[in-house]
Design an enzyme around this catalytic site. Structure first.
Site, PDB file in Angstrom:
ATOM      1  N   GLU A 185       0.726  -1.369   0.461  1.00 28.41           N
ATOM      2  CA  GLU A 185       0.362  -0.024  -0.003  1.00 28.41           C
ATOM      3  C   GLU A 185       1.356   1.415   0.288  1.00 28.41           C
ATOM      4  O   GLU A 185       0.809   2.121  -1.359  1.00 28.41           O
ATOM      5  CB  GLU A 185      -0.669  -0.231   1.655  1.00 28.41           C
ATOM      6  CG  GLU A 185      -2.240   1.643   0.815  1.00 28.41           C
ATOM      7  CD  GLU A 185      -2.282   0.696   2.706  1.00 28.41           C
ATOM      8  OE1 GLU A 185      -2.462   0.212   3.271  1.00 28.41           O
ATOM      9  OE2 GLU A 185      -3.691   1.612   2.681  1.00 28.41           O
TER      10      GLU A 185
ATOM     11  N   ASP B  27     -12.647  -0.530   1.994  1.00 30.91           N
ATOM     12  CA  ASP B  27     -11.274  -0.777   3.094  1.00 30.91           C
ATOM     13  C   ASP B  27     -12.403   0.345   4.302  1.00 30.91           C
ATOM     14  O   ASP B  27     -12.378  -0.462   5.088  1.00 30.91           O
ATOM     15  CB  ASP B  27     -10.330   0.605   2.133  1.00 30.91           C
ATOM     16  CG  ASP B  27      -8.711   0.205   3.025  1.00 30.91           C
ATOM     17  OD1 ASP B  27      -8.937  -0.633   4.224  1.00 30.91           O
ATOM     18  OD2 ASP B  27      -7.696   1.139   2.844  1.00 30.91           O
ATOM     19  N   ASP B  28     -12.163   1.553   4.052  1.00 35.49           N
ATOM     20  CA  ASP B  28     -12.508   2.162   4.925  1.00 35.49           C
ATOM     21  C   ASP B  28     -13.843   3.074   4.421  1.00 35.49           C
ATOM     22  O   ASP B  28     -13.736   4.242   4.629  1.00 35.49           O
ATOM     23  CB  ASP B  28     -11.538   2.881   5.942  1.00 35.49           C
ATOM     24  CG  ASP B  28     -10.794   1.463   6.104  1.00 35.49           C
ATOM     25  OD1 ASP B  28     -10.770   1.710   7.482  1.00 35.49           O
ATOM     26  OD2 ASP B  28      -9.339   1.731   6.113  1.00 35.49           O
TER      27      ASP B  28
HETATM   28  N1  HPA Z   1      -4.259   0.164   5.715  1.00 40.50           N
HETATM   29  C1  HPA Z   1      -3.373   0.560   7.096  1.00 40.50           C
HETATM   30  N2  HPA Z   1      -4.519  -0.177   7.981  1.00 40.50           N
HETATM   31  C2  HPA Z   1      -5.395  -0.450   7.877  1.00 40.50           C
HETATM   32  C3  HPA Z   1      -5.888   0.338   6.614  1.00 40.50           C
HETATM   33  C4  HPA Z   1      -5.281   0.150   5.521  1.00 40.50           C
HETATM   34  O1  HPA Z   1      -5.991   0.544   4.324  1.00 40.50           O
HETATM   35  N3  HPA Z   1      -7.197   0.489   6.935  1.00 40.50           N
HETATM   36  C5  HPA Z   1      -7.272   0.088   8.378  1.00 40.50           C
HETATM   37  N4  HPA Z   1      -6.773  -0.122   8.882  1.00 40.50           N
HETATM   38 ZN    ZN Z   2      -7.638  -2.024   4.723  1.00 45.23          ZN
END
Ligand code: HPA
Ligand code: ZN
Length: 347
Positions: free
Chosen positions: A200, A278-279
């Site tokens: 990421e 994701d969130d």
């Molecule tokens: N990346 C890493 N940790 C996380 C993420 C993310 O996108 N969302 C919630 N914890």
């Molecule tokens: Zn994530």
């Protein structure tokens, strides 16, 4: 384009990368804070929303951990989860795999059992009410120690009938997968599926480590794999599913514009990419928003959108029978046999 958006809305799909704590909407945050008498540094939902400007992963995580501090009781975890499942159902999600961060709660004195039971009862209710299947994946926080992760795995032991896999999230750079090699080996020995956030913000080397040291069954994000040709070949050869999260990538400044998002390049390189939120509360959209905005930015074809949904079913941790059922519903939809008839949008 209306036709493409309608195609996306009705498309049967699975969500494979969703942090349940990241579905906490500002209004819910206010409501839980009040219910649990927790003092927040914000006075209104609008003020909370206004704080959601991030220039990297850490800036988001700081607010994400603050937000989840309003969750205390089993009922809170139930309410949060069921609200998300209703939204996912409205987006034609037939299967969801949910991450949760136990250390974000046990570190504040919340019982592990309350977290898992609250989430699990909501998942069971959604199965009954929406015919939605689900899996629960427990993530280790990588900014904490491997010893801490081992303690969490021990706490999970009585609940392993409800937990299908383990993952790795939180601050990536400086916390490579190799830091957690032993706890993942032990998790694997218990029959748990293995996933990890890698590539990421972290370099391609972290993805190699996730493959070779953690022996992942699925890769979360994986965007930076595209910088390493050999790695792309390896992921394609292994038919590794990538849980890609375009709006997250945009909000956390991995890309400046969705038009630059690597999703199509991933598909063209033979990678099994999927689209996920994701969130969603923090990144500005649920799963269909991710599909719709990315399709618009990249001018995705009907074939590409169907491929993304197909990848979400082939990459899901379900048994043969459920997978066949999910794929059949997708085939019927795409071929118009379920009564839907989509004009092809102009190319
Ligand atoms: N990346 C890493 N940790 C996380 C993420 C993310 O996108 N969302 C919630 N914890
Ligand atoms: Zn994530």
């Amino acid at each position: 384009m209306g036709t493409r958006n309608n195609f996306i809305k009705g498309l049967p799909k699975a969500e494979l990368h969703l942090h349940i704590e990241g579905s906490l909407e500002p209004e819910q945050m206010m409501m839980f804070a009040e219910r649990n008498s927790i003092e927040l540094p914000y006075k209104s939902a609008d003020e909370i929303r206004a704080a959601y400007e991030f220039s990297n992963l850490q800036e988001f995580l700081d607010i994400y951990y603050l937000g989840m501090s309003v969750l205390l009781k089993r009922q809170d975890f139930y309410d949060l989860t069921f609200a998300y499942l209703q939204r996912a159902h409205a987006d034609n999600c037939c299967h969801v795999e949910i991450f949760f961060d136990p250390q974000g709660h046990t570190g504040r004195g919340v019982e592990f059992a309350d977290v898992v039971e609250g989430i699990s009862v909501a998942l069971a209710d959604a199965e009954k009410e929406f015919d939605m299947s689900s899996r629960l994946i427990m993530c280790f926080l990588r900014h904490l120690s491997e010893e801490d992760a081992f303690t969490t795995l021990e706490q999970a032991e009585p609940f392993l009938d409800k937990i299908h896999g383990v993952g790795l999230d939180s601050s990536e750079v400086g916390h490579p997968p190799s830091k957690f090699r032993k706890v993942f080996a032990q998790s694997r020995a218990k029959g748990l599926k293995i996933v990890a956030h890698a590539g990421e913000e972290g370099p391609p080397e972290y993805v190699w480590e996730a493959l070779d040291l953690l022996k992942i069954d699925r890769l979360d994000h994986g965007n930076r794999s595209m910088e390493d040709e050999e790695l792309v070949k390896r992921l394609a050869a292994e038919r590794m599913t990538l849980t890609v999260c375009p709006l997250s990538n945009l909000k956390l400044c991995l890309v400046d514009d969705l038009k630059e998002h690597p999703l199509r390049k991933m598909l063209q390189a033979g990678l099994k990419a999927t689209v996920n939120s994701d969130d969603p509360s923090y990144f500005g959209g649920y799963i269909n928003d991710n599909y719709i905005q990315t399709a618009e930015a990249l001018d995705l074809t009907q074939g590409e959108l169907a491929e993304l949904a197909r990848n979400s079913f082939t990459g899901a941790f379900v048994d043969r029978i459920r997978r066949a059922e999910l794929l059949r519903s997708l085939d019927k939809y795409v071929s118009g046999q379920d009564g839907e008839d989509f004009a092809r949008w102009p190319r």
